[in-house]
Design a protein around this motif. Sequence first.
Motif, short mmCIF file in Angstrom:
data_model
loop_
_atom_site.label_atom_id
_atom_site.label_comp_id
_atom_site.label_asym_id
_atom_site.label_seq_id
_atom_site.Cartn_x
_atom_site.Cartn_y
_atom_site.Cartn_z
N GLY A 1 -102.48 -41.86 77.10
CA GLY A 1 -102.04 -43.24 77.00
C GLY A 1 -103.15 -44.25 76.86
O GLY A 1 -102.92 -45.39 76.46
N THR B 1 -98.71 -46.69 72.79
CA THR B 1 -99.39 -46.39 74.05
C THR B 1 -100.00 -47.65 74.64
O THR B 1 -100.03 -48.71 74.01
CB THR B 1 -100.51 -45.37 73.81
OG1 THR B 1 -101.44 -45.93 72.85
CG2 THR B 1 -99.95 -44.06 73.28
N ARG B 2 -100.53 -47.51 75.85
CA ARG B 2 -101.22 -48.62 76.49
C ARG B 2 -102.43 -49.06 75.66
O ARG B 2 -102.75 -50.26 75.60
CB ARG B 2 -101.66 -48.21 77.90
CG ARG B 2 -100.49 -47.91 78.82
CD ARG B 2 -100.94 -47.53 80.22
NE ARG B 2 -101.60 -46.23 80.28
CZ ARG B 2 -100.99 -45.06 80.37
NH1 ARG B 2 -99.65 -45.00 80.38
NH2 ARG B 2 -101.68 -43.93 80.44
N TYR C 1 -100.51 -52.79 84.14
CA TYR C 1 -99.24 -53.47 83.90
C TYR C 1 -99.10 -54.74 84.74
O TYR C 1 -98.45 -55.71 84.31
CB TYR C 1 -98.07 -52.53 84.13
CG TYR C 1 -97.88 -51.57 82.98
CD1 TYR C 1 -97.61 -52.06 81.70
CD2 TYR C 1 -98.02 -50.20 83.14
CE1 TYR C 1 -97.46 -51.19 80.62
CE2 TYR C 1 -97.88 -49.33 82.07
CZ TYR C 1 -97.61 -49.84 80.81
OH TYR C 1 -97.48 -48.99 79.73
N ASP D 1 -93.01 -46.75 79.38
CA ASP D 1 -94.21 -45.94 79.19
C ASP D 1 -93.86 -44.50 79.56
O ASP D 1 -93.63 -44.19 80.73
CB ASP D 1 -95.34 -46.48 80.07
CG ASP D 1 -96.67 -45.80 79.80
OD1 ASP D 1 -96.67 -44.63 79.39
OD2 ASP D 1 -97.72 -46.44 80.02
#
Length: 294
Positions: A178, A187-188, A140, A109
């Motif tokens: 993100g 991205t997240r 995460y 990331d």
Amino acid sequence: MNKLFTLLLLFTIGIAQAQQLNCTVTVDAQRLGATNQKVYKTLETSISEFVNKTDWTGTSVKQNEKINCSMYITISAMNSDQFTATIQVQSSRPIYNSSYSSPVLNFNDKDFNFRYTEFENLQFNPNTFDSNLVSVLAFYSNLIIAMDSDTFVLESGTPNFEIAQNIANVAQQGGSIGWSQSDGYQTRYFLINDLLSPTFKLVRAAAFEYHSGLDLMTKDLKMAKEKIKTSIEKLSNLNALRPNAFLTRVFLDAKSDEIVSIFSGGPSITVSDLTENLNSISPLNSSKWAMIKY
């Protein structure tokens, strides 16, 4: 009697704990040169304690059942309490009846910017935004748990994926890069939304079948390889509909070297269709796929 009870209680706590992760955290600030390194070591300790001591699922696990993972944070800039960084997140899971651990997640990331004051207490509340640091770590942590669970029981990681999605939604109010659809495709935001999308269910099905194959390797190696090969076919079917899908690349970032290793030794199975599928899914790894000979 009271002493005996206390000893038994301590023993029970020692074999079953509510924390689910065994995470190695590294904070690397070498790029900043000869700045005060103490704050980075404090940050490293704070993150390690937060990730490893938070109860992410409400279920107790034994020490040997914790998920082995790592978070490697590279600091590229610091201004007062503002940090610019990247975070490499990796996890693995043990393979049945062996000493081998298979990589499950390997994601870099590049948009991990956050505020941190030395010695601040990191706490997670799923319904409020406290800081981008806490949100990213909690995101995460839940992602690791969910992806690990999916490898054992099909789609069993959904509850933790949904928690991660909620974290992402709540974190949007912080304005950090993100979390939003407009921040790019790797991205997240897209990672968690794609994982929960019916469009990409084949990726989760492939992950389950792939690891089921690995768990067969000590019993029937040829059958195991055929099962893993079938999991790659699932990714190929998805690729026909969604070429170069983000989740497919995430899967292969963790698995490409392992796939080459699995299919570069005996017993022999037909691999021409396997390599054709792999080259179609990930042409950038063609030099790796060329190493598959059996």
